[in-house]
Design an enzyme around this catalytic site. Structure first.
Site, PDB file in Angstrom:
ATOM      1  N   ARG A   1     -33.944  31.706  -5.425  1.00  0.00           N
ATOM      2  CA  ARG A   1     -34.593  31.631  -4.044  1.00  0.00           C
ATOM      3  C   ARG A   1     -34.549  33.002  -3.233  1.00  0.00           C
ATOM      4  O   ARG A   1     -35.334  33.389  -2.614  1.00  0.00           O
ATOM      5  CB  ARG A   1     -33.583  30.833  -3.111  1.00  0.00           C
ATOM      6  CG  ARG A   1     -32.408  31.033  -2.716  1.00  0.00           C
ATOM      7  CD  ARG A   1     -31.270  29.967  -2.158  1.00  0.00           C
ATOM      8  NE  ARG A   1     -31.305  28.938  -3.368  1.00  0.00           N
ATOM      9  CZ  ARG A   1     -30.593  27.809  -3.279  1.00  0.00           C
ATOM     10  NH1 ARG A   1     -29.991  27.502  -2.088  1.00  0.00           N
ATOM     11  NH2 ARG A   1     -30.434  26.776  -4.212  1.00  0.00           N
TER      12      ARG A   1
ATOM     13  N   LYS B   1     -22.279  29.678 -15.042  1.00  0.00           N
ATOM     14  CA  LYS B   1     -22.636  28.450 -15.493  1.00  0.00           C
ATOM     15  C   LYS B   1     -21.540  28.057 -16.569  1.00  0.00           C
ATOM     16  O   LYS B   1     -21.928  27.932 -17.632  1.00  0.00           O
ATOM     17  CB  LYS B   1     -24.135  28.467 -16.117  1.00  0.00           C
ATOM     18  CG  LYS B   1     -25.074  28.334 -14.978  1.00  0.00           C
ATOM     19  CD  LYS B   1     -26.325  28.072 -15.339  1.00  0.00           C
ATOM     20  CE  LYS B   1     -27.605  28.375 -14.309  1.00  0.00           C
ATOM     21  NZ  LYS B   1     -27.563  27.409 -13.467  1.00  0.00           N
TER      22      LYS B   1
END
EC number: 3.4.11.1
Length: 621
Positions: free
Chosen positions: A479, A402
């Site tokens: 996920r 990130k």
């Protein structure tokens, strides 16, 4: 000397906490239940008027029967240096514990005006009107002032003091329009020549109060409370408010009033004069009295979740978070199971285990269980529910770091907000103890870090249902952990599965910071969640799972990819990915990436605790 070690010489490990906290001197593990454990206030009365004893004082903890078993489930937190934190500091005692609350009928008894702070909650006057009522709660004194559009604001209530009633009749509303979140304060002498604080708080137009407006009203009121430092406060409701919204008002008032100072070097809480008595004056008071106990429970659950979210990642890691879950299970009498890496390997949770490989902290799978009493004629009436919270204690993004502007890597301690919401719900359910419902609280906790052991873009991993996944992006890790958790939950044979997660940043663009999005494979289940959203005042919006986009998850080498190759609707695509790990059970996915954090106040909301609790209670009998 190895870099990663668990020192036997550290005296502040989780199960050897000193009796005094490092920051406040609040007793930790060895002190009395009264100050350590969350409980309902001893003076809190039910709707029937019967005083309830503190919750924990009347409980026995049968799920975890002894200290030895409790220690066995907990794990020593790994340290690089001996100064590394090994536990999450949690305040189990707040000023709300010591707060006595009374609800009084304003039409039957006027508010005393002998001391403390008196606050009037006022609607703005209707526009283009020369006069107007504010809620019609009854009373003898009247007051008018200029509202929006030149109209008048009128106070219908009176207090037990002639001088103050005369003051109210004179108006004194210059520069106060009743605009939402505004306030005006006075300091006047009563009949006994004692000075009393008065305040008006604007609630906006009548009949337009929603969760968003109530938050602003509560914040304005909390500002007054902190500034006035009065220990006795009376709130006069000149507005009409629904029972559920009244409860939410109290919950948010409590939440905003309590200040999180766990990581301050000085104990500022001892310097604060907290309120001790709160009187709520409202029409038809009996209808609202039953909301007080529930408001306390929901506040504690929300504040507990918020403390976990706000804890920095050097304090809140997979091991310390699972230890906190064990402690919570003991306190509210839940069954508890913490699965370690070896057990996860036996379950073949390859997707979940891959995400945590780069961290110095081992994966920990939390499984708490509440089993309510069976009171119906048939055992089939007992609903079984699985609640799954995403539990990434820090998300660096992995090798897909990130690093881009706006990626908010500094905020990624909040990526376990789903887990916190589920644990906060576990507290509420364990406290309320509903019948005819069995709830499994689950979280696949890990940390997504960069190291020589981290999983890589392009890796192909195998989930516990046998499906292979090509890792298109290591920053789409949530996920992967949820995939194995969903498979685990379905094997429990539950009636519903609901997962809650800070899954996709796209939610900020689709629904912003006020509404969570809900996806699912069962309309009836989603409607239950929407109904719970209304009663909990935590807004949720139904979003579609568009099967047309499923092909964008196809992989040339594996069964599917964890990101889309073409579709930009990443929240929808993430839901399609999760759907691959559900066979037949009704399932809903709640994405709270946009609503979990209060960016303006720079603190968590604890979103989801009330929503999930209401969802469970709606299925309980």
């Amino acid at each position: 000397m190895p870099l990663l070690r668990s020192s036997q010489h550290i005296k502040n490990t989780y199960w050897n906490i000193p009796k005094k906290s490092f920051r406040t001197g609040v007793p930790q593990f060895a002190e009395s239940k009264k100050t350590r454990i969350l409980h309902l206030h001893p003076l809190c009365k039910s709707a029937s008027g019967v005083e309830s004893p503190p919750f924990f004082d009347s409980q026995t903890f049968s799920s975890i029967s002894n200290r030895k078993e409790f220690r066995k489930m907990a794990t020593t937190v790994p340290q690089v240096v001996s100064l590394d934190p090994t536990t999450i500091p949690i305040d189990y005692h707040t000023p709300i514990d010591d707060l006595s609350i009374e609800v009084k009928d304003i039409s039957a008894e006027a508010c005393p005006a002998d001391e403390g702070l008196i606050v009037f909650l006022l609607n703005s006057a209707p526009k283009h009107s020369s006069s107007g009522g504010s809620g019609g709660n009854g009373g003898s004194a009247g007051s008018s002032g200029n509202g929006e559009g030149g109209a008048q604001i009128k106070i219908n209530s009176s207090v037990k003091d002639n001088t103050i009633n005369e003051f109210l009749k004179e108006g004194n509303m210059e520069n106060f329009t009743g605009k939402l979140g505004t306030s005006k304060s006075f300091y006047i002498a009563n009949d006994q020549k004692k000075y009393v604080s008065l305040a008006y708080v604007g609630c906006g137009p009548a009949n337009e109060e929603t969760e968003l407006e109530i938050r602003k009203v509560a914040y304005a009121l909390v500002t007054l409370l902190h500034d006035s430092k009065h220990k006795k406060v009376s709130i006069i409701f000149e507005i009409k408010i629904e029972e559920a919204l009244f409860r939410f008002f109290l919950e948010h008032l409590f939440y905003e009033y309590v200040t999180d100072e766990r990581f301050k070097s000085a104990d500022k809480s001892t310097e604060t004069d907290f309120i001790k008595n709160l009187s709520l004056h409202i029409a038809n008071a009996d209808a609202y009295k039953g909301q007080i106990d529930k408001a306390r429970v929901y506040f504690y659950g929300t504040y507990y979740a918020a403390q976990l979210i706000a804890a920095p990642s050097n304090y809140c890691n997979p091991v310390s978070l699972s230890n906190a879950a064990v402690e919570l299970a003991q306190k509210v009498n839940l069954e508890c199971k913490i699965l370690d890496v070896k057990e996860l390997e036996e379950l073949k949770m390859g997707a979940y285990l891959s995400v945590g490989k780069g961290s110095m902290y081992p994966n920990k799978f939390i499984h708490l269980t509440y089993k309510g009493a069976q009171t119906g004629a048939s055992q089939n009436e007992k609903k079984k529910i699985a609640l799954i919270g995403k539990g990434i204690t820090f998300d660096s993004g992995g090798y897909n770091l990130k690093a881009a502007p706006g990626s908010m890597i500094d905020l990624m301690k909040f990526d376990m907000s789903g887990c916190a919401a589920v644990l906060g719900c576990a507290y509420c359910i364990g406290t309320i103890k509903p019948d005819n419902v069995e709830v499994h609280f689950l979280s696949a906790v890990c940390e997504n870090m960069v190291s020589k052991n981290s999983y890589r873009p392009g890796d192909i991993i195998t989930a516990s249902n046998g499906k292979t996944i090509e890792v298109g992006n290591t920053d789409a890790e949530g996920r992967l952990t949820l995939a194995d958790a969903l498979v685990y939950a379905e094997k429990l044979g539950v009636d519903y599965i609901v997962d809650i997660a800070t899954l996709t940043g796209a939610m900020l663009y689709s629904l912003g910071t006020s509404y969570a999005g809900v996806f699912g494979n069962n309309d009836q289940l989603i409607n239950k969640i929407l109904s719970s959203s209304k009663t909990s005042n935590e807004p949720v919006w139904w979003l579609p799972i568009i099967n047309e986009y499923r092909s964008s998850l196809n992989s040339k080498y594996a069964d599917l990819n964890n990101i889309s190759s073409s579709v930009k609707a990443s929240s929808v695509v993430a839901s399609l990915f999760l759907k691959e790990f559900i066979e037949n059970t009704p399932w809903a996915h709640i994405d709270i990436a946009g609503v979990s954090w209060n960016f303006k106040a720079r603190k968590p909301k604890g979103f989801g605790v009330r929503l999930l609790t209401e969802f469970v209670l709606n299925d309980a009998v």
